[in-house]
Scaffold this motif. Structure first.
Motif, PDB file in Angstrom:
ATOM      1  N   TYR A 141       0.748  -1.207   0.014  1.00 17.61           N
ATOM      2  CA  TYR A 141       0.051  -0.050   0.187  1.00 17.61           C
ATOM      3  C   TYR A 141       0.800   1.250   0.007  1.00 17.61           C
ATOM      4  O   TYR A 141       0.641   2.138  -0.765  1.00 17.61           O
ATOM      5  N   SER A 156       1.304   3.842  -3.073  1.00 18.69           N
ATOM      6  CA  SER A 156       0.783   5.318  -2.938  1.00 18.69           C
ATOM      7  C   SER A 156       1.848   6.070  -3.148  1.00 18.69           C
ATOM      8  O   SER A 156       1.570   7.202  -3.726  1.00 18.69           O
ATOM      9  N   GLN A 202       2.488   6.566  -6.632  1.00 21.08           N
ATOM     10  CA  GLN A 202       1.302   7.366  -7.620  1.00 21.08           C
ATOM     11  C   GLN A 202       1.507   8.947  -7.299  1.00 21.08           C
ATOM     12  O   GLN A 202       1.343   9.780  -8.064  1.00 21.08           O
ATOM     13  N   LYS A 203       2.042   9.156  -5.818  1.00 16.86           N
ATOM     14  CA  LYS A 203       2.135  10.695  -5.501  1.00 16.86           C
ATOM     15  C   LYS A 203       3.153  11.249  -6.127  1.00 16.86           C
ATOM     16  O   LYS A 203       3.292  12.463  -6.608  1.00 16.86           O
TER      17      LYS A 203
END
Length: 135
Positions: free
Chosen positions: A50, A54, A57-58
């Motif tokens: 996760y 995450s 992606q950021k």
């Protein structure tokens, strides 16, 4: 955070999280549910995955897929807690930068993944690696 574990029969149990999601657990005799130590291994992999996805992606990396291959080592005697866990992240995407993947894995390991940090603080050696596959 809350949960409840209910005995079903023999050595089969159903665990229900406060979120309402549930999982069948079993001691390995019938193999009709996940073993509790497998859940710990998968939990640490899920927590770290996760974080990695995450963070990528950021940082605007074009990730198509990501999985974490896990290998947990335990002694043969009882109790048999994990002594070492190897986590290998396989990130597939387009022009994914190695520096960003390395950073995401390190941030998860050192700062964000509560599960792996908890196990590390309990003396479990946790080793991280990664591989990037260009799509």
């Amino acid at each position: 955070m809350q949960g409840k574990v209910t005995w079903v029969d023999e050595l089969t149990f159903v665990g229900e999280a406060g979120s309402g999601n549930s999982v069948v657990m079993e001691g390995g005799r019938k193999n009709n549910g996940i073993r509790p130590m497998e859940m710990i291994l998968l939990g640490v992999g899920g927590c770290a995955s996760y974080d990695v996805v995450s963070i990528l992606q950021k940082s605007r990396q074009e990730v198509i897929s990501c999985h974490c291959e896990l290998n947990g080592e335990r002694p043969d005697e009882t109790p048999s807690p994990f002594t070492r866990i190897e986590m290998k992240f396989v990130v597939r995407g387009r022009k994914v930068k190695e520096t960003q993947v390395k950073r995401a894995v390190e941030l998860s390991a050192d700062k964000y993944c509560s599960a792996s940090i908890m196990l590390k603080n309990a003396g479990v050696e946790i080793v991280h690696s990664y591989r990037i596959e260009e799509v």
